[in-house]
Design a protein around this motif. Structure first.
Motif, PDB file in Angstrom:
ATOM      1  N   ARG A 137      51.239 -48.414  41.600  1.00 16.29           N
ATOM      2  CA  ARG A 137      52.334 -48.642  40.659  1.00 16.29           C
ATOM      3  C   ARG A 137      53.665 -48.140  41.193  1.00 16.29           C
ATOM      4  N   PHE A 138      53.613 -47.162  42.105  1.00 16.70           N
ATOM      5  CA  PHE A 138      54.839 -46.545  42.594  1.00 16.70           C
ATOM      6  C   PHE A 138      55.005 -46.698  44.104  1.00 16.70           C
ATOM      7  N   ALA A 139      54.339 -47.704  44.665  1.00 12.91           N
ATOM      8  CA  ALA A 139      54.416 -47.907  46.113  1.00 12.91           C
ATOM      9  C   ALA A 139      55.840 -48.203  46.567  1.00 12.91           C
ATOM     10  N   ALA A 140      56.641 -48.819  45.687  1.00 19.92           N
ATOM     11  CA  ALA A 140      58.017 -49.169  46.053  1.00 19.92           C
ATOM     12  C   ALA A 140      59.018 -48.054  45.752  1.00 19.92           C
ATOM     13  N   LEU A 141      58.554 -46.972  45.162  1.00 17.02           N
ATOM     14  CA  LEU A 141      59.448 -45.866  44.797  1.00 17.02           C
ATOM     15  C   LEU A 141      60.079 -45.253  46.054  1.00 17.02           C
ATOM     16  N   GLU A 142      61.366 -44.937  45.974  1.00 13.13           N
ATOM     17  CA  GLU A 142      62.074 -44.299  47.079  1.00 13.13           C
ATOM     18  C   GLU A 142      62.583 -42.933  46.634  1.00 13.13           C
ATOM     19  N   PHE A 143      62.283 -41.925  47.399  1.00 13.02           N
ATOM     20  CA  PHE A 143      62.741 -40.580  47.105  1.00 13.02           C
ATOM     21  C   PHE A 143      64.084 -40.320  47.792  1.00 13.02           C
ATOM     22  N   LYS A 144      65.019 -39.735  47.052  1.00 12.90           N
ATOM     23  CA  LYS A 144      66.231 -39.183  47.660  1.00 12.90           C
ATOM     24  C   LYS A 144      65.937 -37.713  47.919  1.00 12.90           C
ATOM     25  N   VAL A 145      66.050 -37.302  49.157  1.00 23.21           N
ATOM     26  CA  VAL A 145      65.599 -35.976  49.573  1.00 23.21           C
ATOM     27  C   VAL A 145      66.771 -35.157  50.085  1.00 23.21           C
ATOM     28  N   ASP A 146      66.947 -33.974  49.523  1.00 22.39           N
ATOM     29  CA  ASP A 146      67.997 -33.061  49.951  1.00 22.39           C
ATOM     30  C   ASP A 146      67.384 -31.695  50.229  1.00 22.39           C
ATOM     31  N   GLU A 147      68.049 -30.903  51.053  1.00 16.98           N
ATOM     32  CA  GLU A 147      67.569 -29.561  51.372  1.00 16.98           C
ATOM     33  C   GLU A 147      68.197 -28.537  50.434  1.00 16.98           C
ATOM     34  N   ALA A 148      67.491 -27.426  50.245  1.00 10.41           N
ATOM     35  CA  ALA A 148      67.999 -26.338  49.400  1.00 10.41           C
ATOM     36  C   ALA A 148      67.414 -25.020  49.901  1.00 10.41           C
ATOM     37  N   PRO A 149      68.126 -23.914  49.690  1.00  6.94           N
ATOM     38  CA  PRO A 149      67.621 -22.614  50.141  1.00  6.94           C
ATOM     39  C   PRO A 149      66.542 -22.036  49.234  1.00  6.94           C
ATOM     40  N   GLU A 150      66.429 -22.575  48.001  1.00  5.56           N
ATOM     41  CA  GLU A 150      65.476 -22.055  47.033  1.00  5.56           C
ATOM     42  C   GLU A 150      65.231 -23.114  45.969  1.00  5.56           C
ATOM     43  N   HIS A 151      64.363 -22.800  45.019  1.00  9.32           N
ATOM     44  CA  HIS A 151      64.142 -23.707  43.888  1.00  9.32           C
ATOM     45  C   HIS A 151      65.469 -23.967  43.182  1.00  9.32           C
ATOM     46  N   THR A 152      65.681 -25.213  42.765  1.00 10.59           N
ATOM     47  CA  THR A 152      66.892 -25.540  42.000  1.00 10.59           C
ATOM     48  C   THR A 152      66.597 -25.665  40.507  1.00 10.59           C
ATOM     49  N   HIS A 166      72.010 -49.283  45.651  1.00 10.20           N
ATOM     50  CA  HIS A 166      70.612 -48.857  45.737  1.00 10.20           C
ATOM     51  C   HIS A 166      70.524 -47.387  46.147  1.00 10.20           C
ATOM     52  N   GLY A 167      69.851 -46.601  45.307  1.00 12.10           N
ATOM     53  CA  GLY A 167      69.721 -45.173  45.588  1.00 12.10           C
ATOM     54  C   GLY A 167      70.882 -44.343  45.099  1.00 12.10           C
ATOM     55  N   GLY A 168      71.912 -44.981  44.562  1.00  8.75           N
ATOM     56  CA  GLY A 168      73.017 -44.262  43.948  1.00  8.75           C
ATOM     57  C   GLY A 168      73.899 -43.476  44.911  1.00  8.75           C
ATOM     58  N   ILE A 169      74.716 -42.629  44.312  1.00 13.38           N
ATOM     59  CA  ILE A 169      75.672 -41.811  45.048  1.00 13.38           C
ATOM     60  C   ILE A 169      74.967 -40.918  46.058  1.00 13.38           C
ATOM     61  N   ILE A 170      73.837 -40.351  45.655  1.00  7.83           N
ATOM     62  CA  ILE A 170      73.124 -39.415  46.531  1.00  7.83           C
ATOM     63  C   ILE A 170      72.688 -40.105  47.825  1.00  7.83           C
ATOM     64  N   LYS A 171      72.098 -41.268  47.724  1.00 10.02           N
ATOM     65  CA  LYS A 171      71.647 -41.992  48.913  1.00 10.02           C
ATOM     66  C   LYS A 171      72.848 -42.439  49.752  1.00 10.02           C
ATOM     67  N   LEU A 229      73.912 -39.459  51.773  1.00  9.43           N
ATOM     68  CA  LEU A 229      72.944 -39.114  52.810  1.00  9.43           C
ATOM     69  C   LEU A 229      72.988 -40.086  53.980  1.00  9.43           C
ATOM     70  N   GLU A 230      73.212 -41.377  53.696  1.00 10.55           N
ATOM     71  CA  GLU A 230      73.099 -42.393  54.738  1.00 10.55           C
ATOM     72  C   GLU A 230      74.415 -42.811  55.377  1.00 10.55           C
ATOM     73  N   THR A 231      75.537 -42.612  54.700  1.00  7.60           N
ATOM     74  CA  THR A 231      76.813 -43.094  55.254  1.00  7.60           C
ATOM     75  C   THR A 231      77.837 -41.992  55.469  1.00  7.60           C
ATOM     76  N   GLY A 232      77.567 -40.792  54.993  1.00  5.55           N
ATOM     77  CA  GLY A 232      78.559 -39.722  55.077  1.00  5.55           C
ATOM     78  C   GLY A 232      79.444 -39.625  53.861  1.00  5.55           C
ATOM     79  N   GLY A 233      79.280 -40.569  52.917  1.00  5.32           N
ATOM     80  CA  GLY A 233      79.974 -40.454  51.632  1.00  5.32           C
ATOM     81  C   GLY A 233      81.442 -40.828  51.630  1.00  5.32           C
ATOM     82  N   GLU A 234      81.895 -41.597  52.592  1.00 10.14           N
ATOM     83  CA  GLU A 234      83.324 -41.931  52.680  1.00 10.14           C
ATOM     84  C   GLU A 234      83.842 -42.553  51.389  1.00 10.14           C
ATOM     85  N   ASP A 235      85.012 -42.080  50.959  1.00 11.02           N
ATOM     86  CA  ASP A 235      85.732 -42.571  49.777  1.00 11.02           C
ATOM     87  C   ASP A 235      85.071 -42.224  48.453  1.00 11.02           C
ATOM     88  N   PHE A 236      84.110 -41.307  48.474  1.00 11.40           N
ATOM     89  CA  PHE A 236      83.677 -40.728  47.207  1.00 11.40           C
ATOM     90  C   PHE A 236      84.518 -39.479  46.996  1.00 11.40           C
TER      91      PHE A 236
END
Length: 318
Positions: A67-82, A200-205, A208-215
């Protein structure tokens, strides 16, 4: 860093939501994850944090479900639990809206990748539409994006008429991770708009993928970080201190729990107002102690996520 933060959603029908919630809760407990997950008949939506290995195992197990084979995770790093704790809840929708009849897994706006979005966003025949709430886009949004003055996504249908002037252009919606755009773009198609797209994947993606130019500014997120950087190319600050008006992207919750407004506030005003958004809120008898952050994670209130649950062992790979 030792921890990851996962942001994800998938519109895919779940028949027995209570049984799925129970099983999914056990999975998260076994992997020591924290966060907020919503289960509904229309799909799954969540954001969780955990150790790298635990998050990787969680992603493997979730995507192993057909059911969730097409799901895509946006993954970010953190120093601890958020997050402070874990909640896995059943709700009528995976994102609160007034669009219960809309089924994005059947019809929605055309997805554009972050790179395609970057190439489209400045064209004369394109208009960017921010479908998030006002406190989110006030701290960060794409240059020249149309905002709809909404306090909650459920207000979106009431604002669609404002977009009629752009009916002959390509409308590209965006939000934090993509989940709101699925319903927003589907509703626009239902209302007769023809050229409807979504990031696709919103602001976060995009970040992560383009460097966020013009946000411009920062992206509001729904965990203890409150906001995150997106733009590594031409960053700027667009929000102003709620009290004094100086440029500030430091987001706080008003220390008065009966107000709890999400506002930008500089450190100086934060100290002067003791974490409140106004003198009135500063003097409120139930004002929370201010520790300089303006964040007030909910205490556990003796919350016991294990109560009533049997032991759980994640499926073995292969």
């Amino acid at each position: 860093m030792d921890y990851l933060v996962l942001l994800y959603y998938c519109y895919s029908p779940i028949d027995d939501v209570e049984a799925f919630r129970e099983e999914h809760h056990r999975l998260c407990l076994a992997l020591n994850l924290r966060g907020r997950i919503i289960v509904a008949h229309e799909g799954l939506n969540g954001t969780v944090s955990g150790l790298v290995a635990d998050c990787e195992e969680y992603m493997r197990v979730v995507k192993a479900d057909p059911r969730f084979a097409a799901l895509e995770f946006k993954v970010d790093e953190a120093p601890e639990h958020t997050f402070q704790k874990l909640h896995v809840r059943v709700k009528p929708e995976i994102v609160h809206s007034s669009l219960h009849h809309v089924k994005p897994h059947e019809k929605t706006g055309q997805h554009v990748s972050p790179q395609e979005f970057k190439e489209l966003k400045d064209r004369d025949d394109v208009v960017l539409v921010d479908v998030r709430s006002d406190y989110e886009y006030n701290v960060g949004r794409f240059k020249n994006a149309v905002t709809l003055d909404i306090e909650n996504f459920r207000d979106f249908p009431e604002r669609v008429e404002r977009l009629r002037e752009f009916k002959d252009k390509k409308i590209v919606t965006y939000c934090t991770g993509g989940v709101k755009c699925e319903k927003a773009s589907a509703y626009l198609l239902e209302q007769g708009f023809e050229n409807v797209y979504q990031l696709h994947g919103g602001i976060i993606k995009y970040g992560l993928e383009t460097g966020g130019e013009d946000f411009d500014g920062k992206c509001y997120v729904f965990d203890n970080r409150v906001t995150v950087d997106v733009n590594r190319i031409n960053p700027t600050v667009i929000s102003q201190c709620y009290h004094c008006g100086t440029p500030s992207d430091r987001m706080v919750n008003c220390a008065n729990p009966h107000c709890n407004a999400h506002v930008a506030m500089c450190e100086t005003c934060g100290q002067q107002l003791d974490g409140a958004c106004s003198v009135t809120c500063r003097e409120h008898p139930e004002k929370r102690p201010y520790d300089g952050t303006g964040a007030y994670p909910k205490s556990s209130n003796n919350y016991n996520p294990v109560q009533g649950l049997l032991s759980y062992r994640p499926p073995v790979a292969g």
